[in-house]
Design an enzyme around this catalytic site. Structure first.
Site, PDB file in Angstrom:
ATOM      1  N   ASP A   8       0.759  -1.058   0.146  1.00  8.47           N
ATOM      2  CA  ASP A   8       0.116   0.212   0.093  1.00  8.47           C
ATOM      3  C   ASP A   8       1.064   1.221  -0.069  1.00  8.47           C
ATOM      4  OD1 ASP A   8      -2.366   1.539   0.221  1.00  8.47           O
ATOM      5  OD2 ASP A   8      -3.071   0.469   1.946  1.00  8.47           O
ATOM      6  N   GLU A  10       0.120   4.685   1.971  1.00  9.99           N
ATOM      7  CA  GLU A  10      -0.054   5.478   3.424  1.00  9.99           C
ATOM      8  C   GLU A  10       0.961   5.320   4.453  1.00  9.99           C
ATOM      9  OE1 GLU A  10      -2.527   3.890   1.772  1.00  9.99           O
ATOM     10  OE2 GLU A  10      -4.163   5.135   1.260  1.00  9.99           O
ATOM     11  N   HIS A  60      -2.350  -0.073  -3.999  1.00  8.25           N
ATOM     12  CA  HIS A  60      -2.761   1.403  -3.463  1.00  8.25           C
ATOM     13  C   HIS A  60      -3.192   2.392  -4.778  1.00  8.25           C
ATOM     14  CE1 HIS A  60      -2.792   5.551  -1.782  1.00  8.25           C
ATOM     15  NE2 HIS A  60      -2.110   6.051  -2.802  1.00  8.25           N
ATOM     16  N   HIS A 105      -1.768   0.759   6.614  1.00  5.70           N
ATOM     17  CA  HIS A 105      -2.179   1.932   7.536  1.00  5.70           C
ATOM     18  C   HIS A 105      -3.254   1.427   8.707  1.00  5.70           C
ATOM     19  CE1 HIS A 105      -5.597   2.214   5.033  1.00  5.70           C
ATOM     20  NE2 HIS A 105      -4.985   2.053   3.955  1.00  5.70           N
ATOM     21  N   HIS A 117      -8.024   4.666   7.389  1.00  7.19           N
ATOM     22  CA  HIS A 117      -9.482   4.502   6.732  1.00  7.19           C
ATOM     23  C   HIS A 117      -9.523   2.992   6.239  1.00  7.19           C
ATOM     24  CE1 HIS A 117      -6.308   4.457   3.295  1.00  7.19           C
ATOM     25  NE2 HIS A 117      -7.305   3.698   2.497  1.00  7.19           N
ATOM     26  N   GLU A 136      -8.035  -2.951   6.567  1.00  9.95           N
ATOM     27  CA  GLU A 136      -7.458  -3.477   5.401  1.00  9.95           C
ATOM     28  C   GLU A 136      -6.361  -4.689   5.703  1.00  9.95           C
ATOM     29  OE1 GLU A 136      -6.098  -0.409   2.575  1.00  9.95           O
ATOM     30  OE2 GLU A 136      -7.733   0.753   3.120  1.00  9.95           O
TER      31      GLU A 136
HETATM   32 ZN    ZN Z   1      -3.613   3.019   0.052  1.00  9.63          ZN
END
Ligand code: ZN
Length: 278
Positions: A8, A10, A60, A105, A117, A136
């Site tokens: 990802d 973030e 991502h 994240h 998120h 996630e």
């Molecule tokens: Zn992401």
């Protein structure tokens, strides 16, 4: 010995704002390089720990972020987004021995967690697999678990590292920044995080035999709490989805792949089905 890396963005070294991680935004090109550095550190550690094959899946946004020209020749990478039914875990199968979740994240709603998120900050507030709330990290880990593969390494901020230990138990983590708020953190330098990630990745591969795959008991009810009642009521009209309260929808899932398919349908339909958020 094969390692699968889901990357990802973030949770990359130094990233603290959407400006850093969204294509076309002001800082994006810098942070692509920093993300690539984190991934390279994880690759280096995996090979030091005994891996002989590493496959990376970009996870991502549009899934075209990592600079392939900076990766070593021994790896291959899945880039792009169309037709990736497994999304953040595209390409994983029973042939891998360990999975790494790099630059991840924390789940939506986590205090002082950078860009927290769960898939969409305008759509999804909470997700439960049965009674277990996941973000996630958990959604990716349970796909790895479906193939009996343990998540051996998680990198990102201190909050996703805490979430990883709470969910998976004895997993290696590399903390690259300490969250102060959703958009501020005390960040370690790339020189430092490269060492931390590389060492954690090496240990992760060496210890993979001790680590257990994350396998929630299926069949189960999966629930999504949406940001708005309108979103929940729209989704609840699809066959197999039922409204359990004004903002929450549940659906039955036979296994992790079934859950992933149904969650992806909800996620991919967000622009088409939901329109602007009221
Ligand atoms: Zn992401």
């Amino acid at each position: 010995m094969k390692v699968f890396i889901s990357a990802d963005m973030e949770g990359a070294t130094g990233a603290v704002d959407w400006d850093d991680v969204m294509p076309g935004k002001r800082q994006y090109e810098r942070f692509r390089r920093l993300l690539t550095g984190d991934v390279n550190a994880a690759i280096g550690g995996a090979f030091e720990g005994g891996a002989d094959e590493v496959v990376i899946n970009e996870a991502h946004d549009g899934m075209m972020n990592i600079l392939i020209e900076e990766l070593p020749e021994e790896v291959s990478m899945i880039s792009g987004h169309d037709g990736k039914g497994m999304g953040m875990m595209e390409g994983i199968d029973g042939g891998f021995d360990a999975a790494f979740l790099v630059a991840y994240h924390a789940m939506e709603g986590t205090t002082a967690a950078i860009m927290n998120h769960t898939w969409s900050p305008t759509l999804i507030r909470k997700v439960w697999l049965g009674d277990l709330r996941v973000g996630e990290l958990g959604l990716s880990a349970h796909i790895a678990g479906h193939y009996d593969i343990p998540v051996a390494l998680v990198t990102g901020d201190d909050k996703v590292a805490r979430e990883a230990v709470a969910l998976l138990g004895d997993v290696e983590t590399a903390v690259v920044k300490h969250g102060i708020s959703r958009y501020a953190a005390r960040c370690l330098t790339p020189a430092k995080t490269a060492k931390l990630i590389r060492e954690a990745a090496r240990r992760a591969v060496e210890r993979r035999g001790e680590l257990r795959p994350f396998k929630p008991a299926y069949p189960m009810e999966v629930r999504i709490e949406f940001m708005s009642a309108l979103q929940a009521s729209n989704v609840s009209r699809a066959p197999g989805f039922a409204l359990v309260d004004p903002t929450t929808v549940s659906f039955a899932c036979g296994d992790a792949l079934d859950a992933n398919t149904k969650l992806s349908e909800v996620f991919r339909g967000r622009d088409r089905v939901f329109g602007p958020i009221p």
